[in-house]
Scaffold this active site. Structure first.
Site, PDB file in Angstrom:
ATOM      1  N   ASP A  31      26.466-133.228  45.417  1.00  0.00           N
ATOM      2  CA  ASP A  31      27.619-133.094  44.440  1.00  0.00           C
ATOM      3  C   ASP A  31      28.176-131.807  45.000  1.00  0.00           C
ATOM      4  O   ASP A  31      29.267-131.632  44.984  1.00  0.00           O
ATOM      5  CB  ASP A  31      27.527-133.218  43.082  1.00  0.00           C
ATOM      6  N   HIS A  55      23.252-138.655  47.260  1.00  0.00           N
ATOM      7  CA  HIS A  55      22.156-139.429  47.013  1.00  0.00           C
ATOM      8  C   HIS A  55      22.219-140.334  45.664  1.00  0.00           C
ATOM      9  O   HIS A  55      23.250-140.186  45.063  1.00  0.00           O
ATOM     10  CB  HIS A  55      20.987-138.460  46.497  1.00  0.00           C
TER      11      HIS A  55
END
EC number: 3.1.3.2
Length: 428
Positions: A335, A59
């Site tokens: 992540d 994102h």
């Protein structure tokens, strides 16, 4: 950055995929023998036809998930949530079966934390929206303009979209699609999501019992490791954070990355130690989930690798019905997905995956030999996956390298439900 939840779905029978992989390998071996005998040159890229693209992305920039315990707090003004007009694009969210959107426990948790200024934790900002729009524009240049692979307008018959059921990821996907298709569409945009307890687009420590048990000891002792411990104490002392406050390098990095992405005034010491904070966050992550711990990496991203692998095999199988294949597969992840994913592919650069980063997997077929090849790009740069001779990797070699970590749903559930597991690192 999240801590996840795991379980798995897939569409193609495992036996069929296994047979396809075996046939592909046999054909590749035969071709290699012919090439060796004839002394043929390397693959002529002009004879390669692009057949499918898979893109995994993080994102865009967001507010931090947890503020630092400092007297002077950074102000997160709701004006940062303004939606850039060019990113407006209507979409619908469903579960994987096409039913109603599942409940999102993570979004509920984020709304319990209000930052100074009024924003909630973990909210996608206009900076993040612009980052995702730019990524979409890059994909448009690559696959619409430079190569006429995708239609210039969104076509649901060409694109499959899946995201974790977290609002910043859904909105990031919207912005990427707006950039890719310039807000033009020929049909409804459907973003597929899964329940939190069966999500596989991130390591699901909540639902995968064995993964949680194997890494629990390392999570508890990570901040006590030589080097990490001393550096953490130094940073906390210089910033005036009490040693008893539960602040680790993950929380420090989360704040410094968010503040830097938005050019917000920060604690001078946080800026000063930014590079060290990132490196120690990476070190901590690799301590918790080391490359030597194959089973933990399998449970972390094995089911996701299985999805990517299955898409490749379905695309090269002539028996697959056309309506079961898409030209483009988009996966909105995090992540904490990227680090183990890159590790299993052998391309982790020991840098924390930035906002809006992408991993792109291209599938090609040779027009004459009919052989298949994979090309990987991370953050727009060509990569050489583990087990491959160069960037353009024969598909069977790529699948063979992936197979070390790929987990079918059945194997994943079996591993996750093991009752006798040694906690890795507890005996050190």
């Amino acid at each position: 950055m999240i801590t996840g939840v795991f379980s798995m779905r897939l569409w193609t029978p495992v036996g069929v995929l296994t047979s396809l992989a075996y046939c592909l390998h046999q054909r590749r071996v035969a071709l290699a023998e012919l090439q060796e005998a004839d002394g043929q040159c390397p693959v002529d890229r002009s004879l390669l036809k692009l057949k499918m693209v898979q893109v995994v992305f993080r994102h865009g920039a967001r507010s931090p998930l947890k503020p630092l315990p400092l007297e002077e707090q950074v102000e997160w003004n709701p004006q940062l949530l303004e939606v850039p007009p060019q990113t407006q694009f209507d979409y619908t969210v469903t579960n994987l079966a096409g039913g109603p959107k599942p409940y999102s426990p993570y979004d509920s948790q984020y709304h319990e934390t209000t930052l100074k200024g009024g924003m909630f934790a973990g909210q996608l900002t206009k900076v993040g929206m612009q980052q995702m729009f730019a990524l979409g524009e890059r994909l448009r240049k690559n696959y619409v303009e430079d190569i006429p692979f995708l239609s210039p307008t969104f076509n649901p018959q060409e694109v499959f979209i899946r995201s974790t059921n977290i609002f910043r990821n859904l909105e990031s996907t919207r912005c990427l699609l707006a950039g890719l298709f310039q807000c033009q569409k020929e049909g409804p945009i459907i973003i597929h999501t899964d329940e939190a307890d069966s999500e596989v687009l991130y390591p699901n420590y909540q639902s995968c019992w064995s993964l949680r048990q194997r890494t629990r000891g390392r999570r508890q002792t990570a901040s006590l490791q030589p080097g990490i411990s001393e550096d953490l104490k130094k940073v906390k002392d210089r910033m005036g954070i009490d040693s008893s406050d539960k602040v680790d390098f993950f929380i420090l990095l989360d704040n410094v990355a968010a503040e830097q992405a938005h050019n917000l005034p920060s604690c001078p010491m946080l800026k000063r130690f930014a590079r060290m904070i990132e490196q120690r966050a990476v070190d901590t992550s690799l301590y918790i989930l080391p490359k030597e711990d194959r089973e933990s990496l399998q449970m972390a991203v094995g089911p996701f690798l299985h999805i990517l692998e299955s898409n490749l095999l379905k695309a090269m199988d002539s028996a697959t019905a056309p309506d079961k294949i898409r030209k483009l597969y988009l996966y909105a992840a995090h992540d904490v997905t990227f680090i183990p994913l890159l590790m299993t592919l052998g391309i982790f650069d020991h840098k924390w995956p930035p906002f809006a980063v992408d991993l792109t997997m291209e599938l090609y077929q040779h027009l004459e030999s009919k052989e298949w090849f994979v090309q990987l790009y991370y953050h727009g740069k060509e990569q050489v996956p583990r087990g491959c001779p160069d960037g353009l990797c024969p598909l069977d070699m790529f699948l063979n390298a992936m197979s070390v970590y790929t987990l079918s749903p059945e194997k994943y559930h079996a591993l996750c439900s093991q009752t006798q597991v040694m906690e890795v690192g507890n005996e050190e």
